[in-house]
Design a protein around this motif. Structure first.
Motif, short mmCIF file in Angstrom:
data_model
loop_
_atom_site.label_atom_id
_atom_site.label_comp_id
_atom_site.label_asym_id
_atom_site.label_seq_id
_atom_site.Cartn_x
_atom_site.Cartn_y
_atom_site.Cartn_z
N VAL A 1 51.37 33.48 34.07
CA VAL A 1 51.86 34.67 33.37
C VAL A 1 51.21 35.92 33.99
CG1 VAL A 1 51.74 35.93 31.17
CG2 VAL A 1 52.39 33.51 31.18
N LEU A 2 49.90 35.88 34.12
CA LEU A 2 49.17 37.06 34.62
C LEU A 2 49.49 37.32 36.10
CD1 LEU A 2 45.83 36.40 32.78
CD2 LEU A 2 47.31 38.37 32.43
N SER A 3 49.54 36.25 36.88
CA SER A 3 49.71 36.48 38.32
C SER A 3 51.13 36.92 38.68
CB SER A 3 49.27 35.27 39.13
OG SER A 3 49.98 34.14 38.72
N THR A 4 52.13 36.47 37.91
CA THR A 4 53.49 36.96 38.17
C THR A 4 53.63 38.40 37.69
OG1 THR A 4 54.15 35.87 36.10
CG2 THR A 4 54.75 34.77 38.17
N ALA A 5 53.11 38.67 36.49
CA ALA A 5 53.28 40.02 35.93
C ALA A 5 52.60 41.07 36.80
CB ALA A 5 52.71 40.07 34.51
N ARG A 6 51.38 40.75 37.24
CA ARG A 6 50.58 41.74 37.97
C ARG A 6 50.64 41.53 39.49
NH1 ARG A 6 47.23 44.65 34.83
NH2 ARG A 6 47.32 45.96 36.69
N ARG A 7 51.50 40.60 39.91
CA ARG A 7 51.78 40.36 41.34
C ARG A 7 50.51 40.03 42.13
NH1 ARG A 7 55.67 45.48 42.56
NH2 ARG A 7 55.63 44.59 44.64
N VAL A 8 49.65 39.25 41.52
CA VAL A 8 48.32 38.99 42.11
C VAL A 8 48.39 38.34 43.51
CG1 VAL A 8 46.13 37.76 41.80
CG2 VAL A 8 47.16 38.97 39.87
N PRO A 9 49.11 37.22 43.69
CA PRO A 9 49.10 36.62 45.03
C PRO A 9 49.74 37.52 46.08
CG PRO A 9 50.03 35.11 43.41
CD PRO A 9 49.90 36.44 42.73
N GLU A 10 50.80 38.21 45.68
CA GLU A 10 51.52 39.09 46.61
C GLU A 10 50.59 40.24 47.08
OE1 GLU A 10 54.82 40.96 44.64
OE2 GLU A 10 55.23 42.27 46.34
N LEU A 11 49.88 40.84 46.13
CA LEU A 11 49.02 41.98 46.48
C LEU A 11 47.75 41.53 47.19
CD1 LEU A 11 49.58 44.25 43.36
CD2 LEU A 11 50.63 44.40 45.61
N ASP A 12 47.29 40.35 46.86
CA ASP A 12 46.14 39.79 47.57
C ASP A 12 46.50 39.63 49.06
OD1 ASP A 12 43.62 38.11 47.82
OD2 ASP A 12 45.13 36.61 48.33
N ALA A 13 47.68 39.06 49.31
CA ALA A 13 48.11 38.87 50.71
C ALA A 13 48.28 40.22 51.40
CB ALA A 13 49.42 38.08 50.75
N TRP A 14 48.76 41.19 50.65
CA TRP A 14 49.00 42.55 51.18
C TRP A 14 47.68 43.22 51.59
CZ3 TRP A 14 48.04 47.59 49.24
CH2 TRP A 14 48.82 48.61 49.79
N VAL A 15 46.67 43.08 50.73
CA VAL A 15 45.35 43.66 51.05
C VAL A 15 44.75 42.96 52.26
CG1 VAL A 15 42.98 43.99 50.21
CG2 VAL A 15 44.91 44.41 48.67
N LYS A 16 44.81 41.62 52.24
CA LYS A 16 44.20 40.86 53.34
C LYS A 16 44.89 41.11 54.68
CE LYS A 16 42.14 37.27 50.52
NZ LYS A 16 42.45 36.04 49.79
N ALA A 17 46.17 41.51 54.61
CA ALA A 17 46.90 41.82 55.84
C ALA A 17 46.56 43.22 56.36
CB ALA A 17 48.41 41.69 55.61
N GLY A 18 45.63 43.90 55.68
CA GLY A 18 45.16 45.21 56.17
C GLY A 18 46.07 46.37 55.79
N ASN A 19 46.91 46.17 54.74
CA ASN A 19 47.88 47.21 54.38
C ASN A 19 47.33 48.29 53.45
OD1 ASN A 19 50.20 46.21 55.76
ND2 ASN A 19 50.26 44.54 54.26
N TRP A 20 46.14 48.10 52.90
CA TRP A 20 45.64 49.03 51.88
C TRP A 20 44.97 50.23 52.57
CZ3 TRP A 20 41.03 48.04 48.06
CH2 TRP A 20 41.08 49.01 47.04
N GLN A 21 45.78 51.22 52.86
CA GLN A 21 45.29 52.40 53.57
C GLN A 21 45.11 53.59 52.63
OE1 GLN A 21 44.43 51.90 56.63
NE2 GLN A 21 45.47 49.93 56.93
N LYS A 22 45.83 53.58 51.50
CA LYS A 22 45.72 54.66 50.51
C LYS A 22 46.09 54.08 49.14
CE LYS A 22 50.29 56.59 51.81
NZ LYS A 22 51.18 56.11 50.82
#
Ligand code: DGY
Length: 324
Positions: A111-132
């Motif tokens: 419930v929490l990980s789908t609602a807050r997109r946890v795995p998707e955003l984790d992969a996004w951060v680890k891929a170096g996308n968090w610039q701002k």
């Protein structure tokens, strides 16, 4: 003489020894046709069978004429042909209580990980996308104070309702054949028709067993009733949901997300379209998979088999009528 038992699951040493005190164990890797052929003699002599994950049907029973008791390391028993067991007066034991809280935790994690997109955003951060700072295109949806619909108000449904109601202030709807007084008094849960539950829930959580009645209970027609911002969670059995219908709905953007611990085919084929949908959280059937709970399930399964083989069945029995 101790009864002969087939073990088709690896047990920790202490539990193996606990069983060995009451039974002569033959350990086999699985119940595949090759394994059945290789261990034909042991199967023919066995009075007990303990494990999980293989099909126990009329064909296997025909190879086990002395079988008296099966013990599954699971709550679900869709791998067992219960009618065939009843005809042979073979008792089937399972582990319905020990895993309840752990499976409810897994559902809440979905419930929490789908609602807050946890795995998707984790992969996004680890891929170096968090610039701002992130913008709305990466926002999730709230869980607290939303409506959670439960299909299958058994032990696991109740443990989920407890988490959702007390922990997250959620409104609880459920669909069940009978009124559940305790769910109503403890969690203010409201019983409703399946259609109403689908229309009104923000999270639809399935914890149903697989039976003829529940097979493809949720198909295209039912998914179409759900809100476009709703989430479908399945931690019961894969075939309760028509997976192709779910994939089509997700591809068409008709749901916020899906959280799936179970699939129509397991392990999930690597070419499944579910794997390329960013709003789908996929787990490898881990509902009960913690060290503590899996140990507890194996302990229960061992004790269940010992009890059944000594004619002392007083709990955890799927088919007490087989004893008559
Ligand atoms: C169960 O116990 O039924 C779990 O889903 C594992 O199979």
């Amino acid at each position: 003489m101790k009864p002969a038992v087939i073990l088709y699951k690896k047990l920790p040493d202490d539990l193996r020894a606990r069983l060995a005190a009451h039974a002569d164990i033959t350990e086999i890797s699985d119940l595949s046709p090759a394994s059945q052929q290789q261990h034909a003699e042991a199967l023919a002599q066995a009075e007990g069978l303990l494990g999980s994950g293989g099909k126990v049907n009329g064909e296997l029973l025909a190879k086990m004429p002395k079988l008296r008791a099966c013990s599954s390391v699971s709550v679900g028993y869709d791998n067992f042909d219960v009618d065939a067991l009843n005809q042979r007066h073979v008792v089937l034991m399972h582990t319905p209580t020990v895993l309840t809280e752990t499976v409810a935790d897994t559902i809440m994690a979905l419930v929490l990980s789908t609602a807050r997109r946890v795995p998707e955003l984790d992969a996004w951060v680890k891929a170096g996308n968090w610039q701002k700072s992130i913008g709305p295109e990466r926002f999730g949806i709230d869980v607290h104070h939303k409506t959670l619909g439960i299909l299958g108000m058994g032990r696991i449904g109740m443990a989920l309702a407890q988490r959702a109601h007390f922990g997250f202030g959620m409104k609880i709807l459920y669909n069940a054949r009978r009124e559940h007084q305790e769910a109503q008094s403890r969690f203010g849960a409201e019983r409703c028709e399946l259609e109403t539950l689908l229309e009104q829930s923000d999270f639809v959580c399935i914890s149903l067993p697989l039976t003829e009645q529940t097979h493809h209970l949720i198909g295209a027609e039912q998914i179409a009733l759900m809100k476009p911002e709703a989430v479908l969670i399945n931690a019961g059995r894969g075939p309760v949901v028509d997976e192709n219908a779910l994939i089509a709905a997700l591809q068409a953007g008709k749901l916020h997300a899906a959280g799936l611990d179970v699939f129509e085919k397991e392990p999930l084929p690597t070419d499944s379209p579910l794997l390329s949908l960013p709003n789908v959280v996929t787990l490898p059937h881990i509902g009960s998979a913690t060290h503590e709970t899996r140990y507890g399930m194996m302990l229960d399964a061992v004790d269940n088999l010992i009890a059944a083989l000594s004619g002392k069945v007083d709990k955890n029995c799927v088919n007490p009528q087989a004893l008559k």
